[in-house]
Design a protein around this motif. Structure first.
Motif, PDB file in Angstrom:
ATOM      1  N   ALA A 167     -11.044  78.843  17.575  1.00  0.00           N
ATOM      2  CA  ALA A 167     -11.007  77.522  18.578  1.00  0.00           C
ATOM      3  C   ALA A 167      -9.688  77.873  19.320  1.00  0.00           C
ATOM      4  CB  ALA A 167     -10.724  76.126  17.902  1.00  0.00           C
ATOM      5  N   GLY A 168      -8.715  78.208  18.658  1.00  0.00           N
ATOM      6  CA  GLY A 168      -7.198  78.542  19.596  1.00  0.00           C
ATOM      7  C   GLY A 168      -7.531  79.646  20.458  1.00  0.00           C
ATOM      8  N   LEU A 169      -8.151  80.556  20.029  1.00  0.00           N
ATOM      9  CA  LEU A 169      -8.288  81.691  21.129  1.00  0.00           C
ATOM     10  C   LEU A 169      -9.158  81.253  22.386  1.00  0.00           C
ATOM     11  CD1 LEU A 169      -8.604  84.832  21.995  1.00  0.00           C
ATOM     12  CD2 LEU A 169     -10.994  84.603  20.880  1.00  0.00           C
ATOM     13  N   PHE A 170     -10.439  80.727  22.251  1.00  0.00           N
ATOM     14  CA  PHE A 170     -10.959  80.199  23.199  1.00  0.00           C
ATOM     15  C   PHE A 170     -10.356  79.123  24.007  1.00  0.00           C
ATOM     16  CE2 PHE A 170     -15.143  81.051  21.012  1.00  0.00           C
ATOM     17  CZ  PHE A 170     -15.328  82.433  21.275  1.00  0.00           C
ATOM     18  N   TYR A 171      -9.464  78.083  23.392  1.00  0.00           N
ATOM     19  CA  TYR A 171      -8.767  77.099  24.203  1.00  0.00           C
ATOM     20  C   TYR A 171      -7.733  77.864  24.822  1.00  0.00           C
ATOM     21  CZ  TYR A 171      -5.446  73.431  24.719  1.00  0.00           C
ATOM     22  OH  TYR A 171      -4.406  72.601  25.412  1.00  0.00           O
ATOM     23  N   SER A 172      -6.964  78.755  24.157  1.00  0.00           N
ATOM     24  CA  SER A 172      -5.757  79.379  25.368  1.00  0.00           C
ATOM     25  C   SER A 172      -6.532  80.221  26.160  1.00  0.00           C
ATOM     26  CB  SER A 172      -4.977  80.116  24.186  1.00  0.00           C
ATOM     27  OG  SER A 172      -5.702  81.328  23.528  1.00  0.00           O
ATOM     28  N   TYR A 173      -7.594  80.875  26.206  1.00  0.00           N
ATOM     29  CA  TYR A 173      -8.203  81.707  27.332  1.00  0.00           C
ATOM     30  C   TYR A 173      -8.399  80.683  28.431  1.00  0.00           C
ATOM     31  CZ  TYR A 173     -11.022  85.684  28.745  1.00  0.00           C
ATOM     32  OH  TYR A 173     -11.469  86.717  29.438  1.00  0.00           O
ATOM     33  N   SER A 174      -9.067  79.332  27.915  1.00  0.00           N
ATOM     34  CA  SER A 174      -9.523  78.408  29.052  1.00  0.00           C
ATOM     35  C   SER A 174      -8.147  77.919  29.855  1.00  0.00           C
ATOM     36  CB  SER A 174     -10.216  77.159  28.386  1.00  0.00           C
ATOM     37  OG  SER A 174     -11.275  77.637  27.673  1.00  0.00           O
ATOM     38  N   CYS A 175      -7.211  77.889  29.144  1.00  0.00           N
ATOM     39  CA  CYS A 175      -5.850  77.341  29.782  1.00  0.00           C
ATOM     40  C   CYS A 175      -5.055  78.412  30.506  1.00  0.00           C
ATOM     41  CB  CYS A 175      -5.101  76.913  28.582  1.00  0.00           C
ATOM     42  SG  CYS A 175      -5.595  75.143  27.644  1.00  0.00           S
ATOM     43  N   SER A 176      -5.349  79.522  29.948  1.00  0.00           N
ATOM     44  CA  SER A 176      -4.415  80.886  30.711  1.00  0.00           C
ATOM     45  C   SER A 176      -5.100  81.747  31.507  1.00  0.00           C
ATOM     46  CB  SER A 176      -3.418  81.300  29.677  1.00  0.00           C
ATOM     47  OG  SER A 176      -4.028  81.889  28.586  1.00  0.00           O
ATOM     48  N   VAL A 177      -6.019  82.499  30.374  1.00  0.00           N
ATOM     49  CA  VAL A 177      -6.599  83.539  31.181  1.00  0.00           C
ATOM     50  C   VAL A 177      -7.563  83.219  32.377  1.00  0.00           C
ATOM     51  CG1 VAL A 177      -8.006  85.770  30.293  1.00  0.00           C
ATOM     52  CG2 VAL A 177      -6.540  84.879  28.947  1.00  0.00           C
ATOM     53  N   ASN A 178      -8.535  82.487  32.101  1.00  0.00           N
ATOM     54  CA  ASN A 178      -9.381  82.206  32.922  1.00  0.00           C
ATOM     55  C   ASN A 178      -8.680  81.618  34.331  1.00  0.00           C
ATOM     56  OD1 ASN A 178     -11.734  82.829  31.808  1.00  0.00           O
ATOM     57  ND2 ASN A 178     -12.170  80.772  31.123  1.00  0.00           N
ATOM     58  N   PRO A 179      -7.956  80.637  34.362  1.00  0.00           N
ATOM     59  CA  PRO A 179      -7.073  80.541  35.920  1.00  0.00           C
ATOM     60  C   PRO A 179      -6.283  81.733  36.210  1.00  0.00           C
ATOM     61  CG  PRO A 179      -6.695  78.702  33.908  1.00  0.00           C
ATOM     62  CD  PRO A 179      -7.179  79.775  33.457  1.00  0.00           C
ATOM     63  N   GLY A 180      -5.830  82.335  35.488  1.00  0.00           N
ATOM     64  CA  GLY A 180      -5.129  83.797  36.107  1.00  0.00           C
ATOM     65  C   GLY A 180      -6.275  84.743  36.566  1.00  0.00           C
ATOM     66  N   LEU A 181      -7.204  84.818  35.785  1.00  0.00           N
ATOM     67  CA  LEU A 181      -8.067  85.946  36.620  1.00  0.00           C
ATOM     68  C   LEU A 181      -8.882  85.376  37.480  1.00  0.00           C
ATOM     69  CD1 LEU A 181      -9.933  87.012  32.983  1.00  0.00           C
ATOM     70  CD2 LEU A 181      -8.270  88.396  34.627  1.00  0.00           C
ATOM     71  N   GLY A 182      -9.097  84.044  37.664  1.00  0.00           N
ATOM     72  CA  GLY A 182      -9.830  83.404  38.708  1.00  0.00           C
ATOM     73  C   GLY A 182      -8.990  83.622  40.185  1.00  0.00           C
ATOM     74  N   ALA A 183      -7.662  83.943  40.058  1.00  0.00           N
ATOM     75  CA  ALA A 183      -6.705  84.030  41.248  1.00  0.00           C
ATOM     76  C   ALA A 183      -6.767  85.557  41.718  1.00  0.00           C
ATOM     77  CB  ALA A 183      -5.489  83.480  40.922  1.00  0.00           C
ATOM     78  N   LEU A 184      -7.517  86.483  40.897  1.00  0.00           N
ATOM     79  CA  LEU A 184      -7.727  87.796  41.465  1.00  0.00           C
ATOM     80  C   LEU A 184      -8.704  88.104  42.566  1.00  0.00           C
ATOM     81  CD1 LEU A 184      -7.207  89.391  37.736  1.00  0.00           C
ATOM     82  CD2 LEU A 184      -5.398  89.448  39.789  1.00  0.00           C
ATOM     83  N   PRO A 185      -8.479  89.023  43.149  1.00  0.00           N
ATOM     84  CA  PRO A 185      -9.543  89.432  44.288  1.00  0.00           C
ATOM     85  C   PRO A 185     -10.537  89.990  43.445  1.00  0.00           C
ATOM     86  CG  PRO A 185      -7.557  90.274  44.914  1.00  0.00           C
ATOM     87  CD  PRO A 185      -7.294  89.945  43.522  1.00  0.00           C
ATOM     88  N   ASP A 186     -12.009  90.101  43.879  1.00  0.00           N
ATOM     89  CA  ASP A 186     -13.047  90.429  43.266  1.00  0.00           C
ATOM     90  C   ASP A 186     -12.938  91.825  42.520  1.00  0.00           C
ATOM     91  OD1 ASP A 186     -14.339  88.326  44.407  1.00  0.00           O
ATOM     92  OD2 ASP A 186     -15.205  89.129  46.018  1.00  0.00           O
ATOM     93  N   ALA A 187     -12.474  92.653  43.022  1.00  0.00           N
ATOM     94  CA  ALA A 187     -12.465  94.154  42.293  1.00  0.00           C
ATOM     95  C   ALA A 187     -11.645  94.073  41.094  1.00  0.00           C
ATOM     96  CB  ALA A 187     -12.102  95.349  43.250  1.00  0.00           C
TER      97      ALA A 187
END
Length: 162
Positions: free
Chosen positions: A19-39
């Protein structure tokens, strides 16, 4: 500490870790990755999807698939049983099922994508097919894993009364 309580503690630990892994991924990794260019986004997701397949991840993710039903069985006839049964069902369907039937096939399709030889238009199309569906499924499994963990905690604080 009895064996049955120790087993429940390990079940709570494993479900809390995922639960912590998926939660932290949602709070940090997804938003960070979302800001990257496509490639960069697609390359990062390919790398993350390879890296997560390790024993530490499998302990919490697959361990919970085994531990929850076993712990539920051990508590049959007690005040903890229905909390654990609910936690098991939520986890098996909402976390494991969604991951196996949704996120993993998307990850496998992305892994087959040759990013080095794709045009900018192809990269944008790959990202469009991947990012939104993957994030939607990730949100479902995150909510499910957090709910499952909360249900395990409720089982832990419920009297054993057997």
């Amino acid at each position: 500490m009895t064996t049955i309580n120790l087993f429940l503690l390990v079940t709570a630990l494993a479900s809390g870790l995922i639960a912590g892994l998926f939660y932290s991924y949602s709070c940090s990794v997804n938003p960070g990755l979302g800001a990257l260019p496509d490639a960069n986004y697609l390359a990062a997701m390919q790398s993350i999807n390879r890296a997560i397949l390790n024993p530490v991840f499998f302990f919490s993710f697959m361990g919970t698939v085994l531990l929850l039903p076993l712990s539920t069985y051990q508590h049959f006839g007690t005040g903890r049983f229905y909390w654990l049964l609910a936690a098991s069902l939520v986890y098996l369907v909402g976390t494991f099922g969604v991951t196996a039937m949704g996120n993993v096939p998307l990850n496998e399709a992305l892994a087959k994508t040759d990013l080095a030889h794709a045009t900018a238009k192809e990269l944008a199309a790959h990202r469009l097919r991947f990012e939104m569906p993957w994030n939607r499924l990730h949100a479902i499994r995150t909510y499910a894993s957090v709910l499952s963990f909360a249900l395990v905690i409720l089982a832990c604080i419920n009297p054993f009364d057997k």
